[in-house]
Scaffold this motif. Structure first.
Motif, mmCIF file in Angstrom:
data_model
loop_
_atom_site.group_PDB
_atom_site.id
_atom_site.type_symbol
_atom_site.label_atom_id
_atom_site.label_comp_id
_atom_site.label_asym_id
_atom_site.label_seq_id
_atom_site.Cartn_x
_atom_site.Cartn_y
_atom_site.Cartn_z
ATOM 1 N N ILE A 49 4.758 7.901 1.498
ATOM 2 C CA ILE A 49 3.299 6.267 2.093
ATOM 3 C C ILE A 49 2.099 6.898 2.209
ATOM 4 C CG2 ILE A 49 2.911 5.548 4.043
ATOM 5 C CD1 ILE A 49 5.456 5.167 5.278
ATOM 6 N N VAL A 50 1.336 6.242 1.069
ATOM 7 C CA VAL A 50 0.234 6.504 1.164
ATOM 8 C C VAL A 50 -1.855 5.163 1.226
ATOM 9 C CG1 VAL A 50 0.572 7.895 -1.128
ATOM 10 C CG2 VAL A 50 -0.246 5.897 -1.156
ATOM 11 N N ARG A 51 -2.359 5.653 2.263
ATOM 12 C CA ARG A 51 -3.460 4.465 1.944
ATOM 13 C C ARG A 51 -4.050 4.551 0.829
ATOM 14 N NH1 ARG A 51 -4.718 2.596 6.890
ATOM 15 N NH2 ARG A 51 -3.876 3.950 7.737
ATOM 16 N N VAL A 52 -4.500 3.138 0.835
ATOM 17 C CA VAL A 52 -4.927 2.856 -0.651
ATOM 18 C C VAL A 52 -6.477 3.104 -0.707
ATOM 19 C CG1 VAL A 52 -5.683 0.666 -1.952
ATOM 20 C CG2 VAL A 52 -3.020 0.676 -1.342
ATOM 21 N N ALA A 81 10.184 -1.403 -3.403
ATOM 22 C CA ALA A 81 9.672 -0.443 -2.384
ATOM 23 C C ALA A 81 8.427 -1.514 -1.780
ATOM 24 C CB ALA A 81 9.364 0.978 -2.576
ATOM 25 N N ASN A 82 8.163 -1.848 -2.595
ATOM 26 C CA ASN A 82 6.793 -3.106 -2.253
ATOM 27 C C ASN A 82 6.631 -4.594 -2.762
ATOM 28 O OD1 ASN A 82 4.995 -0.506 -0.546
ATOM 29 N ND2 ASN A 82 5.647 0.311 -2.871
ATOM 30 N N PRO A 83 7.950 -5.033 -2.422
ATOM 31 C CA PRO A 83 7.959 -6.452 -2.991
ATOM 32 C C PRO A 83 6.755 -7.582 -2.845
ATOM 33 C CG PRO A 83 9.610 -6.067 -1.501
ATOM 34 C CD PRO A 83 8.850 -5.149 -1.422
ATOM 35 N N LEU A 95 -1.137 0.402 3.562
ATOM 36 C CA LEU A 95 -0.366 1.534 3.094
ATOM 37 C C LEU A 95 0.870 0.668 2.642
ATOM 38 C CD1 LEU A 95 0.037 2.782 7.381
ATOM 39 C CD2 LEU A 95 -1.519 3.626 5.599
ATOM 40 N N ILE A 96 1.324 1.674 1.565
ATOM 41 C CA ILE A 96 2.127 1.292 0.929
ATOM 42 C C ILE A 96 3.106 2.540 0.578
ATOM 43 C CG2 ILE A 96 0.564 -0.237 -0.944
ATOM 44 C CD1 ILE A 96 0.039 2.028 -2.795
ATOM 45 N N LYS A 97 4.182 1.846 -0.255
ATOM 46 C CA LYS A 97 5.166 3.060 -0.793
ATOM 47 C C LYS A 97 4.686 4.120 -1.995
ATOM 48 C CE LYS A 97 8.097 1.838 2.642
ATOM 49 N NZ LYS A 97 9.818 1.020 3.217
#
Length: 109
Positions: A49-52, A81-83, A95-97
């Protein structure tokens, strides 16, 4: 006469060396025990998980978190993971995976 004998002897030795290098001295010998495990390498996906941040793109995030997967496969896993990101761009602070492919441990050893 001496040259002909040496030439024939040279070609015989060259042929024996060639066969030995290509097929081996004992081509039918089995030096290694048969293992029950398959030679196929298995992989598993992990998500990080990261923050853009501003001006981030999917490919810049992929470059920042290296994986041994080819880009098309990794991109497909990213959208699984991020539809919600299929029809929109990245938003700073979101936050995205990010998928990372790792090789599974080999239990045969």
């Amino acid at each position: 006469m001496r040259y002909i004998i040496f030439t024939i002897l040279f070609f015989i030795i060259a042929t024996v060396v060639k066969i030995d290098l290509q097929e081996g001295t004992l081509p039918l010998a089995s030096f290694y025990a048969q293992e029950d495990c398959e030679e196929q390498i298995d992989y598993e996906w992990h998500n990080v998980i990261v923050r853009v941040q501003p001006r981030d793109t999917i490919y810049s995030l992929f470059a920042a978190t290296p994986s041994d997967a080819p880009s098309p496969e990794r991109l497909a896993e990213f959208y699984k993971a991020n539809p919600h990101l299929q029809q929109q761009s990245l938003v700073p602070g979101e936050l995205i995976k990010l998928p990372i492919r790792k090789q599974k441990e080999n239990k045969c050893l």
